[in-house]
Design an enzyme around this catalytic site. Structure first.
Site, short mmCIF file in Angstrom:
data_model
loop_
_atom_site.label_atom_id
_atom_site.label_comp_id
_atom_site.label_asym_id
_atom_site.label_seq_id
_atom_site.Cartn_x
_atom_site.Cartn_y
_atom_site.Cartn_z
N PRO A 14 44.83 71.65 75.61
CA PRO A 14 44.78 72.22 76.96
C PRO A 14 43.76 73.36 77.09
O PRO A 14 43.21 73.84 76.10
CB PRO A 14 46.22 72.73 77.17
CG PRO A 14 46.77 72.89 75.80
CD PRO A 14 46.12 71.86 74.95
N GLY A 16 41.88 76.67 77.18
CA GLY A 16 42.04 77.95 76.49
C GLY A 16 42.53 77.87 75.06
O GLY A 16 42.71 78.90 74.41
N GLY A 18 41.03 76.68 72.36
CA GLY A 18 40.03 76.92 71.31
C GLY A 18 39.25 75.70 70.89
O GLY A 18 38.69 75.67 69.78
N LYS A 19 39.14 74.70 71.74
CA LYS A 19 38.45 73.46 71.40
C LYS A 19 36.97 73.69 71.05
O LYS A 19 36.48 73.20 70.04
CB LYS A 19 38.54 72.46 72.56
CG LYS A 19 39.94 72.05 72.93
CD LYS A 19 39.94 71.01 74.03
CE LYS A 19 39.44 71.53 75.35
NZ LYS A 19 40.35 72.54 75.95
N THR A 20 36.28 74.43 71.91
CA THR A 20 34.84 74.63 71.69
C THR A 20 34.59 75.49 70.47
O THR A 20 33.65 75.23 69.70
CB THR A 20 34.21 75.27 72.94
OG1 THR A 20 34.44 74.42 74.07
CG2 THR A 20 32.71 75.43 72.75
N ASP A 88 33.77 68.50 71.81
CA ASP A 88 34.90 69.38 72.16
C ASP A 88 35.76 68.77 73.27
O ASP A 88 36.48 69.49 73.96
CB ASP A 88 34.44 70.79 72.50
CG ASP A 88 33.66 70.88 73.82
OD1 ASP A 88 33.38 69.82 74.43
OD2 ASP A 88 33.33 72.01 74.23
N GLU A 149 38.13 80.39 85.83
CA GLU A 149 39.47 80.12 85.30
C GLU A 149 40.49 81.20 85.66
O GLU A 149 41.68 81.06 85.34
CB GLU A 149 39.42 79.97 83.78
CG GLU A 149 38.64 78.76 83.31
CD GLU A 149 38.55 78.67 81.80
OE1 GLU A 149 38.15 77.61 81.30
OE2 GLU A 149 38.87 79.66 81.10
#
Length: 215
Positions: A14, A16, A18-20, A88, A149
Site C-alpha cells: 500500500p 507509503g 516503502g516500495k520505491t 516498484d 498525498e
C-alpha cells in the site's frame, strides 16, 4: 537467456510502505535496471484525493496507460535482451485501486481495457509484498511529504491496505510458480537497519537462484 528466465522482480504494497526505497536498494545491490511508477506526474491525482468519486476514472486510466507503456518498453529493451529489472509496482495493482474507487459501470469498462492491454505483458518471476499497520503507513506518508498525498483519508488507506492483503492471498493461490516474499513493515526497517536489508537481499538471491534465473 529468454525474457522468462531474466530476473524481473516486482515490489508491491500500500501507499507509503516503502516500495520505491526497497526497489532502489535491490537495483543497486544486484545491478538491476530500476523501473519506477509514475505517480506525481499524474495530473488528476491531487483532485482524486480531494474528491475520489469525481476523479477516480481519469486517475486510474492515466495510471493504466502509463504503466502499460512502461512495461512494454521494459520488455523490449531490457527483459528480451537478458537485462534484469526490478519494479516498484506490479500492474495488477491497477485492479486493486479501480475496484475500490470506480463505480460498477466504470469498473466493467476499465476491466475490459485492462485485460486487452495486459494480456501479453511480461510477468514478474519474483514478487515482494511489504505490508504495515495504518499508523506506520500514515507516519511514512507524512515523513516523505508528497503534497498530493497529504489529503489521503485514513479510512481510505486502511481499506486499501485490506484490499492489498486480499489481493496478495489470491495472487499466491493463482500463481504458485511465482514466489512471494512477504515483509512486515512494522517489524522490518530496511532503511535504518542494514541487517534487515541484508536478510531481504539474501532471500531474494535464494529465490532467483532456485529458479535458475541468475547464476
Amino acid at each position: 537467456m529468454s525474457s522468462e528466465q531474466t530476473p524481473f522482480i516486482a515490489v508491491e504494497g500500500p501507499i507509503g510502505v516503502g516500495k520505491t526505497s526497497l526497489s532502489n536498494k535491490i537495483a543497486t545491490h544486484f545491478y538491476f535496471h530500476l523501473l519506477k511508477e509514475i505517480v506525481e506526474e499524474n495530473p488528476f491525482l491531487g483532485k482524486f484525493y480531494d474528491n475520489i468519486e469525481e476523479w477516480s476514472f481519469q486517475t486510474e486510466m492515466f495510471f493504466l496507460c502509463n504503466r502499460f507503456k512502461q512495461l512494454e518498453d521494459i520488455e523490449k529493451h531490457y527483459l528480451n535482451e537478458g537485462k534484469p529489472v526490478v519494479s516498484d509496482y506490479h500492474i495488477m495493482k491497477n485492479m486493486i485501486f479501480a475496484k475500490r474507487t470506480l463505480k460498477p459501470e466504470q469498473y466493467k469498462k476499465y476491466e475490459q481495457i485492462f485485460d486487452i492491454l495486459t494480456t501479453d505483458l511480461a510477468k514478474p518471476n519474483v514478487m515482494i509484498y511489504i505490508h504495515a499497520s495504518l499508523d506506520t503507513l500514515l507516519k511514512r506518508i507524512e515523513k516523505r511529504g508528497r503534497e498530493v498525498e497529504q489529503n489521503i483519508q485514513a479510512d481510505y488507506l486502511q481499506q486499501l491496505s485490506d484490499d492489498y492483503e486480499a489481493f496478495m492471498n489470491h495472487f499466491e493461490q493463482q500463481n504458485p510458480d511465482i514466489p512471494v516474499i512477504r515483509i512486515n513493515g512494522d517489524e522490518v526497517d530496511f532503511i535504518e537497519h542494514q541487517s534487515d536489508l541484508d536478510d531481504i537481499l539474501t532471500t531474494i538471491k535464494e529465490h532467483i537462484n532456485k529458479g535458475e534465473v541468475i547464476s
